[in-house]
Design an enzyme around this catalytic site. Structure first.
Site, PDB file in Angstrom:
ATOM      1  N   GLY A  14       0.793  -1.229   0.000  1.00 28.13           N
ATOM      2  CA  GLY A  14       0.000   0.000   0.000  1.00 28.13           C
ATOM      3  C   GLY A  14       0.819   1.269   0.000  1.00 28.13           C
ATOM      4  N   ASP A  64      -1.852  -8.684  -5.266  1.00 32.81           N
ATOM      5  CA  ASP A  64      -3.072  -8.545  -4.485  1.00 32.81           C
ATOM      6  C   ASP A  64      -2.831  -9.269  -3.173  1.00 32.81           C
ATOM      7  OD1 ASP A  64      -5.546  -8.725  -3.294  1.00 32.81           O
ATOM      8  OD2 ASP A  64      -6.599  -9.473  -5.056  1.00 32.81           O
ATOM      9  N   VAL A  65      -2.745  -8.521  -2.072  1.00 32.00           N
ATOM     10  CA  VAL A  65      -2.351  -9.127  -0.793  1.00 32.00           C
ATOM     11  C   VAL A  65      -3.422 -10.045  -0.224  1.00 32.00           C
ATOM     12  CG1 VAL A  65      -0.751  -7.265  -0.215  1.00 32.00           C
ATOM     13  CG2 VAL A  65      -3.134  -7.143   0.584  1.00 32.00           C
ATOM     14  N   TYR A 158     -14.969  -2.325   9.814  1.00 26.92           N
ATOM     15  CA  TYR A 158     -13.597  -1.806   9.897  1.00 26.92           C
ATOM     16  C   TYR A 158     -13.017  -2.025  11.287  1.00 26.92           C
ATOM     17  CZ  TYR A 158      -9.807   1.624  10.084  1.00 26.92           C
ATOM     18  OH  TYR A 158      -8.595   2.236  10.259  1.00 26.92           O
ATOM     19  N   LYS A 162      -9.644  -4.281  12.435  1.00 26.09           N
ATOM     20  CA  LYS A 162      -8.466  -3.719  13.086  1.00 26.09           C
ATOM     21  C   LYS A 162      -8.252  -4.307  14.483  1.00 26.09           C
ATOM     22  CE  LYS A 162      -7.135  -1.050   9.729  1.00 26.09           C
ATOM     23  NZ  LYS A 162      -5.891  -1.341   8.968  1.00 26.09           N
TER      24      LYS A 162
END
Length: 263
Positions: A14, A64-65, A158, A162
């Site tokens: 990224g 593409d991770v 999200y 995280k």
């Protein structure tokens, strides 16, 4: 304080914009050679050229991770090209649905952000760690977020991703510590940049009937230091954790948010 990172090799995911680009430049300024991973290699190219202009060796790797096989192949190519990997920084991630409650969030939306924000770092660490273990040296830094430390209504997908990244960080830290591999997490709060200035601030201004300048000031007032973090703040913390100055830090979450998560 000298970080003594010259000549090391870092893989950064990224890296094209925002804090990813700032982190990439910071490593190049410290003399680190770079393998930059991302799906859009054209978007990465300008940052790569900046780092080459600093005298660094830079390879841009299309990857593409979220694809484990693609990650394995990309990491193997970096080891073949550079001979080793000293540092891994997992920046690549997404925001997921905004303003949706958990019951409003679709299964597809949830799976997509978890796959990117948790699955991506998992695939990267799983591929890179054996090379670090073989050399008994490595630094891994995951970029999380403060919503993964306090939770956030309307950001369930999200926030969950995280929180999961923190667990992944701590578990890998325990598993890899015996091989002198440090695994840590930087957790940015709101970062002053295009999204903050074009979305967050205008939305607050409209909702409260105030100017955008007043909205930015109100947002900053939520933090103990009364200011919003910058990309460079995130880069500085990441750089420190990736250096041997942080040799005794592993499995930690460092919020870089002006004090929001601590309040």
């Amino acid at each position: 304080m000298e970080l003594h990172m010259q000549g090391q090799v870092a893989v950064i995911t990224g890296p094209a914009k925002g804090m990813g680009a700032a982190i990439t430049r910071a490593f190049a300024e410290e003399g680190v050679d770079l393998a930059l991973f991302g799906r859009d290699t054209d978007a990465i190219a300008p940052v790569a050229e900046e780092c080459r202009a600093m005298g660094r060796r830079v390879e841009v790797v299309g990857c593409d991770v979220t694809d484990a096989a693609a990650v394995d192949a990309a990491v193997a190519s970096v080891v073949e090209t550079f001979g080793r990997i000293d540092i891994l920084v997992n920046v690549a991630g997404g925001t997921g649905p905004i303003g949706k409650t958990g019951t409003e969030t679709t299964a597809a939306e949830y799976d997509e952000i978890v796959s990117l924000n948790m699955g991506g770092p998992f695939h990267m660490i799983r591929a890179v760690a054996p090379h670090m273990q073989g050399r008994k040296f490595g630094k891994i830094v995951n970029v999380g977020g403060t919503f993964g430390m306090k939770g956030k209504a309307g950001r369930l997908a999200y926030s969950s991703s995280k929180w999961g990244l923190r667990g992944l960080t701590k578990s890998f830290a325990i598993e890899l510590g015996g091989d002198n591999v440090n695994v840590n997490c930087v957790a940015p709060g709101m970062v002053d940049g295009p999204r903050f200035r074009t979305k967050v601030v205008p939305e607050m201004a409209r909702r409260l009937g105030i100017t955008e300048e007043e909205a930015a000031e109100r947002h900053a007032a939520d933090y103990a230091l009364k200011r919003v973090s910058t990309d460079e703040d995130i880069a500085a913390a990441t750089l420190f954790l990736a250096s041997d100055r942080a040799r005794q830090l592993t499995g930690v979450d460092i919020p870089v948010d002006g004090g929001w998560a601590a309040l």
